[in-house]
Structures are given as C-alpha cells and as structure tokens.
Design a protein around this motif. Structure first.
Motif, PDB file in Angstrom:
ATOM      1  N   LYS A 128       0.868  -1.189   0.000  1.00  0.00           N
ATOM      2  CA  LYS A 128       0.000   0.000   0.000  1.00  0.00           C
ATOM      3  C   LYS A 128       0.894   1.225   0.000  1.00  0.00           C
ATOM      4  CE  LYS A 128      -4.054  -1.748   2.486  1.00  0.00           C
ATOM      5  NZ  LYS A 128      -4.700  -2.194   1.277  1.00  0.00           N
ATOM      6  N   PHE A 129       0.680   2.065  -1.012  1.00  0.00           N
ATOM      7  CA  PHE A 129       1.501   3.269  -1.173  1.00  0.00           C
ATOM      8  C   PHE A 129       0.667   4.496  -0.825  1.00  0.00           C
ATOM      9  CE2 PHE A 129       3.087  -0.012  -3.935  1.00  0.00           C
ATOM     10  CZ  PHE A 129       4.463   0.067  -3.808  1.00  0.00           C
ATOM     11  N   GLY A 130       1.291   5.456  -0.161  1.00  0.00           N
ATOM     12  CA  GLY A 130       0.548   6.674   0.154  1.00  0.00           C
ATOM     13  C   GLY A 130       1.456   7.793   0.612  1.00  0.00           C
ATOM     14  N   GLN A 131       0.932   9.015   0.478  1.00  0.00           N
ATOM     15  CA  GLN A 131       1.618  10.213   0.996  1.00  0.00           C
ATOM     16  C   GLN A 131       0.643  10.889   1.964  1.00  0.00           C
ATOM     17  OE1 GLN A 131       5.166   9.690  -1.332  1.00  0.00           O
ATOM     18  NE2 GLN A 131       4.777  10.949   0.434  1.00  0.00           N
ATOM     19  N   PRO A 132       0.531  10.324   3.176  1.00  0.00           N
ATOM     20  CA  PRO A 132      -0.504  10.814   4.103  1.00  0.00           C
ATOM     21  C   PRO A 132      -0.054  11.961   5.005  1.00  0.00           C
ATOM     22  CG  PRO A 132       0.540   8.871   5.025  1.00  0.00           C
ATOM     23  CD  PRO A 132       1.261   9.164   3.727  1.00  0.00           C
ATOM     24  N   GLU A 133       1.069  12.624   4.657  1.00  0.00           N
ATOM     25  CA  GLU A 133       1.605  13.663   5.547  1.00  0.00           C
ATOM     26  C   GLU A 133       0.581  14.744   5.866  1.00  0.00           C
ATOM     27  OE1 GLU A 133       3.148  12.390   2.879  1.00  0.00           O
ATOM     28  OE2 GLU A 133       5.270  12.068   3.290  1.00  0.00           O
ATOM     29  N   ILE A 134      -0.349  14.994   4.922  1.00  0.00           N
ATOM     30  CA  ILE A 134      -1.347  16.046   5.112  1.00  0.00           C
ATOM     31  C   ILE A 134      -2.165  15.796   6.389  1.00  0.00           C
ATOM     32  CG2 ILE A 134      -3.259  14.973   3.772  1.00  0.00           C
ATOM     33  CD1 ILE A 134      -2.205  18.507   3.045  1.00  0.00           C
ATOM     34  N   LYS A 135      -2.286  14.500   6.748  1.00  0.00           N
ATOM     35  CA  LYS A 135      -3.070  14.159   7.947  1.00  0.00           C
ATOM     36  C   LYS A 135      -2.397  14.628   9.229  1.00  0.00           C
ATOM     37  CE  LYS A 135      -4.719   9.798   8.045  1.00  0.00           C
ATOM     38  NZ  LYS A 135      -4.760   8.370   7.672  1.00  0.00           N
ATOM     39  N   ILE A 136      -1.060  14.821   9.165  1.00  0.00           N
ATOM     40  CA  ILE A 136      -0.366  15.258  10.384  1.00  0.00           C
ATOM     41  C   ILE A 136       0.150  16.698  10.231  1.00  0.00           C
ATOM     42  CG2 ILE A 136       0.194  12.975  11.284  1.00  0.00           C
ATOM     43  CD1 ILE A 136       3.003  13.292  10.029  1.00  0.00           C
ATOM     44  N   GLY A 137      -0.475  17.425   9.327  1.00  0.00           N
ATOM     45  CA  GLY A 137      -0.220  18.863   9.257  1.00  0.00           C
ATOM     46  C   GLY A 137       1.013  19.272   8.479  1.00  0.00           C
ATOM     47  N   VAL A 138       1.561  18.347   7.689  1.00  0.00           N
ATOM     48  CA  VAL A 138       2.709  18.724   6.852  1.00  0.00           C
ATOM     49  C   VAL A 138       2.485  18.218   5.420  1.00  0.00           C
ATOM     50  CG1 VAL A 138       4.411  18.923   8.718  1.00  0.00           C
ATOM     51  CG2 VAL A 138       3.981  16.676   7.672  1.00  0.00           C
ATOM     52  N   ILE A 139       3.540  18.228   4.637  1.00  0.00           N
ATOM     53  CA  ILE A 139       3.469  17.696   3.269  1.00  0.00           C
ATOM     54  C   ILE A 139       4.645  16.730   3.087  1.00  0.00           C
ATOM     55  CG2 ILE A 139       2.371  19.810   2.421  1.00  0.00           C
ATOM     56  CD1 ILE A 139       5.103  20.490   1.034  1.00  0.00           C
ATOM     57  N   PRO A 140       4.677  15.973   2.006  1.00  0.00           N
ATOM     58  CA  PRO A 140       5.835  15.107   1.771  1.00  0.00           C
ATOM     59  C   PRO A 140       7.113  15.941   1.805  1.00  0.00           C
ATOM     60  CG  PRO A 140       4.089  14.563   0.232  1.00  0.00           C
ATOM     61  CD  PRO A 140       3.648  15.813   0.944  1.00  0.00           C
ATOM     62  N   GLY A 141       8.161  15.380   2.411  1.00  0.00           N
ATOM     63  CA  GLY A 141       9.395  16.159   2.572  1.00  0.00           C
ATOM     64  C   GLY A 141      10.632  15.498   2.010  1.00  0.00           C
ATOM     65  N   ALA A 142      10.446  14.363   1.343  1.00  0.00           N
ATOM     66  CA  ALA A 142      11.610  13.664   0.773  1.00  0.00           C
ATOM     67  C   ALA A 142      11.371  13.364  -0.705  1.00  0.00           C
ATOM     68  CB  ALA A 142      11.910  12.386   1.549  1.00  0.00           C
ATOM     69  N   GLY A 143      10.792  14.351  -1.373  1.00  0.00           N
ATOM     70  CA  GLY A 143      10.660  14.226  -2.831  1.00  0.00           C
ATOM     71  C   GLY A 143       9.320  13.715  -3.320  1.00  0.00           C
ATOM     72  N   GLY A 144       8.375  13.461  -2.423  1.00  0.00           N
ATOM     73  CA  GLY A 144       7.092  12.879  -2.834  1.00  0.00           C
ATOM     74  C   GLY A 144       6.306  13.743  -3.805  1.00  0.00           C
ATOM     75  N   THR A 145       6.328  15.057  -3.581  1.00  0.00           N
ATOM     76  CA  THR A 145       5.549  15.922  -4.484  1.00  0.00           C
ATOM     77  C   THR A 145       6.214  16.062  -5.845  1.00  0.00           C
ATOM     78  OG1 THR A 145       6.622  17.974  -3.770  1.00  0.00           O
ATOM     79  CG2 THR A 145       4.639  17.294  -2.544  1.00  0.00           C
ATOM     80  N   GLN A 146       7.465  15.624  -5.953  1.00  0.00           N
ATOM     81  CA  GLN A 146       8.192  15.718  -7.223  1.00  0.00           C
ATOM     82  C   GLN A 146       8.242  14.375  -7.953  1.00  0.00           C
ATOM     83  OE1 GLN A 146       9.094  18.973  -8.015  1.00  0.00           O
ATOM     84  NE2 GLN A 146       7.842  19.160  -6.156  1.00  0.00           N
ATOM     85  N   ARG A 147       8.552  13.320  -7.208  1.00  0.00           N
ATOM     86  CA  ARG A 147       8.686  12.008  -7.876  1.00  0.00           C
ATOM     87  C   ARG A 147       7.338  11.361  -8.154  1.00  0.00           C
ATOM     88  NH1 ARG A 147      13.214  11.644  -4.294  1.00  0.00           N
ATOM     89  NH2 ARG A 147      15.090  12.049  -5.519  1.00  0.00           N
ATOM     90  N   LEU A 148       6.366  11.552  -7.271  1.00  0.00           N
ATOM     91  CA  LEU A 148       5.071  10.893  -7.495  1.00  0.00           C
ATOM     92  C   LEU A 148       4.387  11.383  -8.778  1.00  0.00           C
ATOM     93  CD1 LEU A 148       3.330   8.680  -6.266  1.00  0.00           C
ATOM     94  CD2 LEU A 148       2.092  10.447  -4.979  1.00  0.00           C
ATOM     95  N   PRO A 149       4.302  12.706  -9.027  1.00  0.00           N
ATOM     96  CA  PRO A 149       3.703  13.120 -10.304  1.00  0.00           C
ATOM     97  C   PRO A 149       4.478  12.633 -11.512  1.00  0.00           C
ATOM     98  CG  PRO A 149       4.367  15.049  -8.996  1.00  0.00           C
ATOM     99  CD  PRO A 149       4.587  13.850  -8.142  1.00  0.00           C
ATOM    100  N   ARG A 150       5.796  12.537 -11.392  1.00  0.00           N
ATOM    101  CA  ARG A 150       6.566  12.006 -12.521  1.00  0.00           C
ATOM    102  C   ARG A 150       6.224  10.531 -12.746  1.00  0.00           C
ATOM    103  NH1 ARG A 150       9.786  16.239 -10.777  1.00  0.00           N
ATOM    104  NH2 ARG A 150      11.352  17.096 -12.200  1.00  0.00           N
TER     105      ARG A 150
END
Ligand code: CAA
Length: 259
Positions: A128-150
């Motif tokens: 199961k893959f996910g970027q759930p950082e938004i649930k804890i008040g932050v955003i992905p911080g190790a490249g998730g917003t860059q590599r996932l859309p690619r």
C-alpha cells in the motif's frame, strides 16, 4: 559492520540485500536508520563483486514514513538550520549500481518516497503506497511531491497528497509506480531473480543504462538523447561490448569482465 536498524546480507556473492528492521515502529525512518542505510548502500556500491542491490522491509511494512515520534518536537529553526529529518536521505541517489525496491505492506510518506528513490519497485500484492503527511499537518518532505507526479501523473499524485488515500499494489502497477506485482510469498525470489539477471550483465553497461534513464528526469529530450548517445558510443571502448557482441554472433553465453 554491524547495524541496529537494518539487516545486510549478500546473495550468490553478487547481490546485496538490505532489509529495514525497526518492526515495532513499522520501519519508521529515523536519523539512525537512514545513516545506516546510507553506509550499507555505499559499502555495496564500492564492492566490485556486487552487481545489484535490493532494498526491502517486512511483510507488514516497507516503511510507514519518517519517524513521527522523533520529529514531533522539532521547531522550524531545528529543521531548517539543522536540515533535519531528510538531510541524510539523498545518499541513495548517489548510488551508481541499480537499487531494486522490494515493497510489501505499508510504503507511506517517507516510505513511499524512499521506494521511489529506488531504480524500480517490485511490489507484493499486499503493498500500500501513500503520501498521508497532510493528515499530520505537513506535506511530503523527501521528494514525494516531485517524484510521485513524474511516476503516476498529476491527477493521482494530487489525489494521494491531498486526500491521503492509499494506492494498492494493483493500482500502483496500473499507474506505473511499480514495475511488477507478485504474491507476497514470491516477492523475495522475484526481486532476487531480477537482481541476479542485472548482476550477470556488464556492470559498466548497467551503470550507463541507469545513468541514462535517470537523465530523462533531469533534462529535455534533445539533451537526454545526446547524453544517451554519448554513453552508448563510450561503451564501444569496453571489452564487455566486444565480448557481448561476439558472444551473440558466435551463439554462446557472454563472459563479462566489467572492463
Ligand atoms: N513514525 C513513528 N512511529 C510509527 C510510524 C511513524 N511514521 N508509523 C507507525 N508507527 C508506530 C505506531 O506509533 C505504533 O507504535 P506503538 O505500537 O508503540 O503504538 C506501531 O508503529 C504500529 O502502528 P499502528 O498501531 O498505528 O498500526 P496500524 O496497523 O493500526 O496502522 C499505519 C498502520 C496506517 C501505517 C499507521 O501506523 C500510520 O498511519 N502511520 C503513520 C503514517 C504516516 O503518517 N507517515 C508519514 C510520516 S511523515 C513523513 O514521512 C514525512 C516525510 O515525507 C519525510
């Protein structure tokens, strides 16, 4: 070297296997673990006998993200000035031999990001893959917003980063995030099989192929194609090119010398 947060072994003398091993925290990624991971990756990269590396976790979790208990107390100044949390995560990008992510269970937040830093991902059917950082008040911080859309395109990447929903293995394969999905029981063998195939090829050609594919993410098409062409031409300076082509033409198995 002995490690506390990972297990390291070799298979057939030519595949390095690193297993994330903090089971009580679902392999949450803290500074100590990521430092050890960097050391183990570098050691395999420097070992001429090793042709491919596998990075894996447990049946329940590849990794459930950055360690929330470690980072909860940080201030902005801590994270910015000390470059905390992900400062030692980029080592994996400097590894020149292929790294296969063999992912079962949760690959969330930093776990998903770490999997995406591997050269390709083979997933178990329970992944199961996910970027759930938004649930804890932050955003992905190790490249998730860059590599996932690619990897999966904007729509799915936005969906995952904004709603925190998890993607199962079948969807991840459809979306192109993972290269293959196998039953969990077959994951280790499938990854090892792929790694042994890679380790049987010329290391120089393998490194060049990895470097060239990665270039696709860093450059425009014309520059990327020119980069590929230069590497392709350069391989004609290797013994392995002579051996590989002669073996094909004389209908025998090649004996690559990594030279
Ligand atoms: N950090 C620290 N500890 C974690 C953890 C994490 N990311 N994820 C799980 N754990 C711990 C839990 O606290 C729990 O510990 P205790 O037994 O001591 O309470 C143990 O692992 C087992 O977890 P759960 O009891 O929660 O297991 P579950 O099966 O009910 O749920 C889960 C599993 C859905 C993965 C859930 O643990 C979860 O949501 N984890 C957090 C996922 C997350 O938010 N990841 C993103 C982190 S932020 C990040 O990664 C930033 C970045 O981009 C770099």
């Amino acid at each position: 070297m002995s490690y506390e947060n990972i297990e390291v072994r070799t298979e057939a003398g030519k595949v390095g296997i690193i297993t994330l091993n903090r089971p009580k925290a679902l392999n949450a990624l803290n500074d100590a673990l990521m430092t050890e991971l960097g050391q183990a990756l570098k050691a395999f990269d420097a070992d001429d006998a090793i042709g491919c590396i596998i990075l894996t976790g447990s049946e329940r979790a590849f990794a459930a993200g950055a360690d929330i208990s470690a980072m909860a107390k940080y201030s902005f100044i801590d994270t910015y000035k000390g470059d905390y949390i992900t400062r030692n995560w980029e080592t994996i990008r400097s590894i020149r031999k292929p790294v296969i992510g063999a992912v079962a269970g949760f690959a969330l937040g930093g776990g998903c990001e770490l999997a995406m830093m591997c050269d390709f991902i083979i997933a178990a059917d329970n992944a199961k893959f996910g970027q759930p950082e938004i649930k804890i008040g932050v955003i992905p911080g190790a490249g998730g917003t860059q590599r996932l859309p690619r990897a999966v395109g904007k729509s799915k990447a936005m969906d995952m980063a904004l709603t925190a929903r998890m993607m199962d293995a079948a969807e991840a394969e459809r979306a192109g995030l993972v290269s293959r999905v196998v039953p969990f029981e077959k994951l280790a063998d499938e990854a090892l099989g792929a790694a042994l195939i890679i380790a049987g090829f010329s290391q120089i050609a393998v490194m060049a192929a990895k470097e060239s594919v990665n270039r696709a993410f860093e450059s425009g098409l014309s520059d990327g194609v020119m980069f590929e062409r230069r590497l392709f031409h350069a391989l004609f300076a290797t013994q392995d090119q002579k051996e590989g082509m002669d073996a094909f033409l004389t209908k025998r198995q090649p004996d690559f010398k990594n030279a």
